[in-house]
Design a protein around this motif. Structure first.
Motif, PDB file in Angstrom:
ATOM      1  N   TYR A 154       0.823  -1.323  -0.040  1.00  0.00           N
ATOM      2  CA  TYR A 154      -0.077   0.047   0.157  1.00  0.00           C
ATOM      3  C   TYR A 154       0.726   1.313  -0.068  1.00  0.00           C
ATOM      4  N   MET A 155       1.972   1.194   0.394  1.00  0.00           N
ATOM      5  CA  MET A 155       3.027   2.307   0.467  1.00  0.00           C
ATOM      6  C   MET A 155       3.797   2.377  -1.172  1.00  0.00           C
ATOM      7  N   GLY A 156       3.301   1.470  -1.919  1.00  0.00           N
ATOM      8  CA  GLY A 156       4.077   1.354  -3.210  1.00  0.00           C
ATOM      9  C   GLY A 156       5.676   0.840  -3.367  1.00  0.00           C
ATOM     10  N   ILE A 157       5.725   0.246  -2.476  1.00  0.00           N
ATOM     11  CA  ILE A 157       7.280  -0.396  -2.320  1.00  0.00           C
ATOM     12  C   ILE A 157       7.395  -1.500  -3.104  1.00  0.00           C
ATOM     13  N   LYS A 158       8.240  -1.595  -4.172  1.00  0.00           N
ATOM     14  CA  LYS A 158       8.506  -2.508  -5.147  1.00  0.00           C
ATOM     15  C   LYS A 158       9.627  -3.790  -4.314  1.00  0.00           C
ATOM     16  N   ASP A 159       9.295  -4.836  -5.169  1.00  0.00           N
ATOM     17  CA  ASP A 159      10.447  -6.058  -4.831  1.00  0.00           C
ATOM     18  C   ASP A 159      10.439  -6.362  -3.234  1.00  0.00           C
ATOM     19  N   ILE A 160       9.262  -6.337  -2.604  1.00  0.00           N
ATOM     20  CA  ILE A 160       9.243  -6.687  -1.162  1.00  0.00           C
ATOM     21  C   ILE A 160       9.418  -8.187  -0.963  1.00  0.00           C
ATOM     22  N   PRO A 161      10.516  -8.434  -0.053  1.00  0.00           N
ATOM     23  CA  PRO A 161      10.836  -9.728   0.387  1.00  0.00           C
ATOM     24  C   PRO A 161       9.598 -10.326   0.827  1.00  0.00           C
ATOM     25  N   GLU A 162       9.630 -11.708   0.426  1.00  0.00           N
ATOM     26  CA  GLU A 162       8.566 -12.673   0.603  1.00  0.00           C
ATOM     27  C   GLU A 162       8.414 -13.320   2.010  1.00  0.00           C
ATOM     28  N   THR A 163       9.590 -13.665   2.703  1.00  0.00           N
ATOM     29  CA  THR A 163       9.802 -14.354   3.917  1.00  0.00           C
ATOM     30  C   THR A 163      10.315 -13.425   4.936  1.00  0.00           C
ATOM     31  N   TYR A 164      10.153 -14.018   6.148  1.00  0.00           N
ATOM     32  CA  TYR A 164      10.722 -13.380   7.181  1.00  0.00           C
ATOM     33  C   TYR A 164      12.334 -13.443   7.164  1.00  0.00           C
ATOM     34  N   GLU A 165      12.846 -14.522   6.604  1.00  0.00           N
ATOM     35  CA  GLU A 165      14.202 -14.647   6.380  1.00  0.00           C
ATOM     36  C   GLU A 165      14.843 -13.768   5.416  1.00  0.00           C
ATOM     37  N   ARG A 166      14.141 -13.482   4.287  1.00  0.00           N
ATOM     38  CA  ARG A 166      14.641 -12.661   3.523  1.00  0.00           C
ATOM     39  C   ARG A 166      14.377 -11.069   3.980  1.00  0.00           C
TER      40      ARG A 166
END
Length: 325
Positions: A154-166
């Motif tokens: 919702y902030m428009g951030i790209k390439d957000i990690p998919e897991t906690y570890e990432r």
């Protein structure tokens, strides 16, 4: 109510579909004090990144108006968590945050880093450092991750990690590569520590500052060029926080939620506040202020540094909250 009733409720919920409800339980019932400390340290870490610390130093908002900025940040994040992202106060808080952020030239990498601190630091505080009265489960960590992934979208951030570890790897690598001293970052750090100490009675301000420094890791101490805390103070702070965790574990569960509005350290709005009117309002803000950030997330996702012209066109067009001109 039994001590682990909320934990059991969480595990009956879906870690993705119900991530807002799970975050409400974790932050307002299970760990309100701990989550506040962890997220405070998360934000504090960002001052050590030159592009963030220097920007905050230039605005003078976190040095000249430290209490108000602390209050605004806590209340905006609290409203999103308390009310979710549906129409109402939660969405209003999201819109207000996006308006402020879009007034500055913030890179997607910095956005991702800040988001990663919000995901990682609560887990480190409660689990890795051992300061929680119980550990977060894998199911709860997944819910925390999903909540901030949703916020990041919702902030428009790209390439957000998919897991906690990432998220964890991103945070650690970004800090190794970018932590560096700046005058602005140090000024913001000093002002923040001064504010934290003001939350305690004056007679214990000295020990309160030493305690605050003792819970900062070496990378922060070195980056801000502080004298390192003594081993005795580090050991004392660690023992005190772990003892507190043992005491809390034996207490009854908090049945009434504790939100930021009830925090006595929030001092700027004794008569109440309108979430649409708190925060900063820089001149020349490029945001289309009547755009709903959830219903129009694609607008925010398109607002990268390489697409300044389309964003300005959207703002001048005056798109309304329902998508009509």
């Amino acid at each position: 109510m039994k001590r682990f009733a909320f934990r059991d409720e969480i595990h009956r919920l879906d870690a993705e579909a119900d991530c807002v409800r799970i975050m409400q339980i974790l932050n307002a019932h299970e760990f309100p004090w701990d989550m506040g400390r962890a997220l405070g340290i998360a934000l504090y870490r960002t001052y050590a990144v030159p592009s963030i610390g220097a920007l905050l130093g230039r605005t003078n908002e976190f040095t000249g108006s430290t209490q108000k900025r602390y209050d605004d940040t806590a209340l905006i994040l609290n409203n999103m968590m308390r009310y979710g992202f549906e129409p109402g106060r939660g969405r209003d808080a999201l819109r207000r945050m996006n308006q402020m952020h879009r007034s500055y030239d913030i890179s997607n990498d910095d956005y991702r880093y800040v988001l990663s601190t919000f995901v990682v630091m609560p887990v480190r505080w409660l689990n890795d450092y051992g300061y929680g009265w119980r550990r977060l489960t894998g199911h709860e960590i997944a819910a925390v991750t999903n909540y901030y992934r949703r916020l990041g979208k919702y902030m428009g951030i790209k390439d957000i990690p998919e897991t906690y570890e990432r998220f964890r790897d991103l945070m650690d690598s970004y800090e190794r590569e970018h932590f560096a001293y700046t005058e602005g970052g140090r000024a913001v750090s000093d002002s923040t520590l001064d504010l934290m100490v003001s939350f305690y009675p004056p007679r214990v301000s000295g020990p309160a500052r030493k305690f605050s420094m003792a819970i900062l890791d070496e990378s922060l101490i070195e980056t801000f060029r502080y004298d390192p805390p003594s081993r005795a103070w580090r050991r004392a702070a660690d023992i005190a926080l772990k003892l507190r965790a043992r005491v809390v574990r034996r207490m009854r569960p908090r049945e009434e939620p504790l939100w930021a509005d009830g925090n006595p350290n929030i001092r700027s709005y004794p008569q109440g506040y309108d979430v649409n009117r708190i925060g900063t309002f820089p001149k020349g803000c490029p945001v289309a202020h009547d755009v709903d950030p959830v219903a129009h997330e694609e607008l925010y996702a398109a607002q990268t540094r390489e697409e300044e012209a389309p964003r300005a066109d959207d703002a001048r067009a005056g798109t309304s909250a329902d998508g009509r001109p």
